[in-house]
Design a protein around this motif. Sequence first.
Motif, PDB file in Angstrom:
ATOM      1  N   GLY A   1      29.817  16.741 -36.297  1.00  0.00           N
ATOM      2  CA  GLY A   1      28.673  16.346 -35.490  1.00  0.00           C
ATOM      3  C   GLY A   1      28.825  16.639 -34.020  1.00  0.00           C
ATOM      4  N   CYS A   2      29.876  17.355 -33.634  1.00  0.00           N
ATOM      5  CA  CYS A   2      30.163  17.568 -32.214  1.00  0.00           C
ATOM      6  C   CYS A   2      29.502  18.834 -31.690  1.00  0.00           C
ATOM      7  N   SER A   3      28.246  18.725 -31.336  1.00  0.00           N
ATOM      8  CA  SER A   3      27.542  19.815 -30.669  1.00  0.00           C
ATOM      9  C   SER A   3      26.311  19.229 -29.994  1.00  0.00           C
ATOM     10  N   ASN A   4      26.069  19.636 -28.759  1.00  0.00           N
ATOM     11  CA  ASN A   4      24.905  19.136 -28.027  1.00  0.00           C
ATOM     12  C   ASN A   4      24.611  20.037 -26.843  1.00  0.00           C
ATOM     13  N   GLU A   5      24.295  21.281 -27.147  1.00  0.00           N
ATOM     14  CA  GLU A   5      23.993  22.254 -26.110  1.00  0.00           C
ATOM     15  C   GLU A   5      22.492  22.301 -25.825  1.00  0.00           C
ATOM     16  N   ALA A   6      22.146  22.639 -24.603  1.00  0.00           N
ATOM     17  CA  ALA A   6      20.747  22.800 -24.238  1.00  0.00           C
ATOM     18  C   ALA A   6      20.101  23.887 -25.099  1.00  0.00           C
ATOM     19  N   ASN A   7      18.855  23.648 -25.510  1.00  0.00           N
ATOM     20  CA  ASN A   7      18.126  24.588 -26.361  1.00  0.00           C
ATOM     21  C   ASN A   7      16.959  25.164 -25.558  1.00  0.00           C
ATOM     22  N   TYR A   8      16.965  26.479 -25.376  1.00  0.00           N
ATOM     23  CA  TYR A   8      15.915  27.126 -24.596  1.00  0.00           C
ATOM     24  C   TYR A   8      14.818  27.711 -25.484  1.00  0.00           C
ATOM     25  N   SER A   9      14.858  27.379 -26.784  1.00  0.00           N
ATOM     26  CA  SER A   9      13.836  27.862 -27.716  1.00  0.00           C
ATOM     27  C   SER A   9      13.077  26.666 -28.303  1.00  0.00           C
TER      28      SER A   9
ATOM     29  N   GLY B   1      47.253   8.772 -29.114  1.00  0.00           N
ATOM     30  CA  GLY B   1      48.695   8.621 -29.083  1.00  0.00           C
ATOM     31  C   GLY B   1      49.214   8.058 -30.388  1.00  0.00           C
ATOM     32  N   SER B   2      50.522   7.858 -30.455  1.00  0.00           N
ATOM     33  CA  SER B   2      51.141   7.318 -31.652  1.00  0.00           C
ATOM     34  C   SER B   2      50.746   5.863 -31.819  1.00  0.00           C
ATOM     35  N   TRP B   3      50.965   5.349 -32.999  1.00  0.00           N
ATOM     36  CA  TRP B   3      50.473   4.007 -33.313  1.00  0.00           C
ATOM     37  C   TRP B   3      51.103   2.947 -32.422  1.00  0.00           C
ATOM     38  N   TRP B   4      52.311   3.173 -31.960  1.00  0.00           N
ATOM     39  CA  TRP B   4      53.000   2.165 -31.157  1.00  0.00           C
ATOM     40  C   TRP B   4      52.728   2.354 -29.675  1.00  0.00           C
ATOM     41  N   TRP B   5      52.459   3.570 -29.249  1.00  0.00           N
ATOM     42  CA  TRP B   5      52.249   3.874 -27.834  1.00  0.00           C
ATOM     43  C   TRP B   5      50.873   4.473 -27.628  1.00  0.00           C
ATOM     44  N   LYS B   6      49.841   3.693 -27.829  1.00  0.00           N
ATOM     45  CA  LYS B   6      48.468   4.175 -27.674  1.00  0.00           C
ATOM     46  C   LYS B   6      47.960   3.928 -26.258  1.00  0.00           C
ATOM     47  N   GLU B   7      47.081   4.807 -25.822  1.00  0.00           N
ATOM     48  CA  GLU B   7      46.420   4.654 -24.537  1.00  0.00           C
ATOM     49  C   GLU B   7      44.920   4.835 -24.726  1.00  0.00           C
ATOM     50  N   TYR B   8      44.139   4.052 -23.986  1.00  0.00           N
ATOM     51  CA  TYR B   8      42.688   4.181 -24.066  1.00  0.00           C
ATOM     52  C   TYR B   8      42.253   5.493 -23.443  1.00  0.00           C
ATOM     53  N   ASP B   9      41.319   6.147 -24.114  1.00  0.00           N
ATOM     54  CA  ASP B   9      40.959   7.517 -23.766  1.00  0.00           C
ATOM     55  C   ASP B   9      39.700   7.601 -22.904  1.00  0.00           C
ATOM     56  N   GLY B  10      39.178   6.456 -22.486  1.00  0.00           N
ATOM     57  CA  GLY B  10      38.049   6.443 -21.564  1.00  0.00           C
ATOM     58  C   GLY B  10      36.697   6.521 -22.245  1.00  0.00           C
ATOM     59  N   PRO B  11      35.614   6.403 -21.476  1.00  0.00           N
ATOM     60  CA  PRO B  11      34.260   6.365 -22.024  1.00  0.00           C
ATOM     61  C   PRO B  11      33.572   7.715 -22.138  1.00  0.00           C
ATOM     62  N   ASN B  12      34.189   8.768 -21.625  1.00  0.00           N
ATOM     63  CA  ASN B  12      33.501  10.057 -21.526  1.00  0.00           C
ATOM     64  C   ASN B  12      33.384  10.763 -22.871  1.00  0.00           C
ATOM     65  N   ASP B  13      32.208  11.268 -23.152  1.00  0.00           N
ATOM     66  CA  ASP B  13      31.919  11.982 -24.392  1.00  0.00           C
ATOM     67  C   ASP B  13      32.564  13.360 -24.368  1.00  0.00           C
ATOM     68  N   LYS B  14      33.444  13.619 -25.328  1.00  0.00           N
ATOM     69  CA  LYS B  14      34.077  14.929 -25.467  1.00  0.00           C
ATOM     70  C   LYS B  14      33.554  15.668 -26.698  1.00  0.00           C
ATOM     71  N   CYS B  15      32.527  15.105 -27.299  1.00  0.00           N
ATOM     72  CA  CYS B  15      31.991  15.632 -28.553  1.00  0.00           C
ATOM     73  C   CYS B  15      30.542  16.083 -28.394  1.00  0.00           C
ATOM     74  N   GLY B  16      29.734  15.284 -27.732  1.00  0.00           N
ATOM     75  CA  GLY B  16      28.317  15.587 -27.549  1.00  0.00           C
ATOM     76  C   GLY B  16      27.390  14.694 -28.334  1.00  0.00           C
ATOM     77  N   HIS B  17      27.902  14.139 -29.433  1.00  0.00           N
ATOM     78  CA  HIS B  17      27.058  13.349 -30.329  1.00  0.00           C
ATOM     79  C   HIS B  17      26.558  12.066 -29.665  1.00  0.00           C
ATOM     80  N   GLY B  18      27.463  11.332 -29.025  1.00  0.00           N
ATOM     81  CA  GLY B  18      27.065  10.075 -28.406  1.00  0.00           C
ATOM     82  C   GLY B  18      26.041  10.266 -27.307  1.00  0.00           C
ATOM     83  N   THR B  19      26.180  11.331 -26.539  1.00  0.00           N
ATOM     84  CA  THR B  19      25.232  11.618 -25.471  1.00  0.00           C
ATOM     85  C   THR B  19      23.830  11.860 -26.030  1.00  0.00           C
ATOM     86  N   SER B  20      23.751  12.643 -27.093  1.00  0.00           N
ATOM     87  CA  SER B  20      22.431  12.933 -27.671  1.00  0.00           C
ATOM     88  C   SER B  20      21.816  11.688 -28.289  1.00  0.00           C
TER      89      SER B  20
END
Length: 512
Positions: free
Chosen positions: A189-197, A271-290
């Motif tokens: 589901g990771c795609s969200n490009e502008a559509n000019y058509s 990260g690994s299960w023992w040393w995880k870090e939060y990856d922030g709120p930014n969409d790196k996929c496109g789905h959530g933004t759309s």
Amino acid sequence: MKRILTVFLASVILWSCSQDDENLSLVNENVQPEQEIELVPKEEIDAIIKNALEEKNEFNWSELNDVQLWSALVHSDSILTIGYKAEGEANINERIVSINVKDPSWVDSRTKILDETRSVLERKRQENISEADLPNFSHDVLPFIEMKVYDLEVINRLRSLENVRYVEPLSYEVDFQKYGENERYSDSGCSNEANYSISGLYTTIAPGAKMSWNYPQMGIDQAWNYSTGSGITIGMIDTGLSPDQAKLGSQFNSGYSQNRTVERYGTYQTGSWWWKEYDGPNDKCGHGTSMAGVATAPRSNDGSAVGVAYNANLVGIRGTSDVVVNGGNEKDGVTDALVYLGSRSDVKIISMSIGDVFNNSKVADGIRYAYGRGKLIFAAAGTSTSFTNWYGVIFPANMNETVAVTGVKEGQYQRCNTCHSGSKVDFTVIMEKAGSDAHPLSVAMSGNQPSTVGGSSVATATTAGIAALVWSKNPSWNRDQVLQKLRESSDFYPNRNSQFGYGNLNALTAVQ
């Protein structure tokens, strides 16, 4: 967000630090301790799961025996999720929101699980094991813990305890490519490009926004004469919001959209299960933004796509990396997002255009918690390619606490090309244009030029927006009253179709 995470997002892990190879060759209750047990091949476990899905459209880990469950654990990351309950408790699903896991009876239940685990390991190692060797962390709100497990005998013992509700591998994933269904994971589901058509797919409305072609067919444009979603907050659990899309940031209040708020959080960890870090709120996929754009994009003056509830507030949470909630980090992130949104009194609606083909009890606990707090939870019935040929409504849309939504073609009750349907569906939304199969409009990852997006995901976000219109028009109503009004506005009400529920929603009828 750090404060919120401290309160709500506890790391819930138990770990035995010194494991060795003998831990991978232990016994179940029917086998002598010294007898080695062979792992069940992953292909065999995958086949069991797929057969269950095909036969009854559902799979639960409780269906596997101890050796199969242990094998699935070893084939993944060996992290075991254990749901528990206090002694003497019956089914807690309907009142999970009222549980205080810090009460003595619930603490005692967790302690018993630790003690039983320690007892098994001490007997096997023939040495004492201190608490330091089994550091444990429980979720601050929900009754489950997690541990790194290598011993089959631990699984045997835990599954036999009366205070244990479920025992599940956190991160096991079925290799659907073996069955020719890899298309489902081709881009997640990771795609969200502008559509000019997009000629013919929109109408320009004041003060200069583009309204998607399907809005008038569902009465959304006419419903705006009565409600625009003002005062209602939608919580969206998805892949986050793009920092480059101003319509979900600095221009959230623009044009006819004013006096509202947008918030961005991230509960997904890497990260690994023992040393995880939060990856922030930014969409790196496109789905959530759309999806956020479909539900709440502003009615602006610069040619961008307008959302259904263009005056509603938005809380966007990056709980997952893509739309398939199958990884351990994704289940963690989605569960924590549900607890956070469930605990916010201002959030009325939760939109989840994400899911997986089989249930996860930890995520289900989160769903029930948010539901118990009065949230109206919409979930996508499922979007896939080859899966569409046989699979019904996915998790968590198949839960009683969620409202399942799918998409249909314009002018007919035929599911959209990639949409799932089935008896669990509650509502449908028009998603594909007749003749061209074109999809509705939303915002792209950046800029004013709209993108086009489809599937049950967009149907879900659209329905969340319509619900916000209804709730804004009737601010004193509760979830059940809003949901009933949505039913009454739909095509088939008071009847239900076996594949499409109450049918297409009509926003105008719902707000009148």
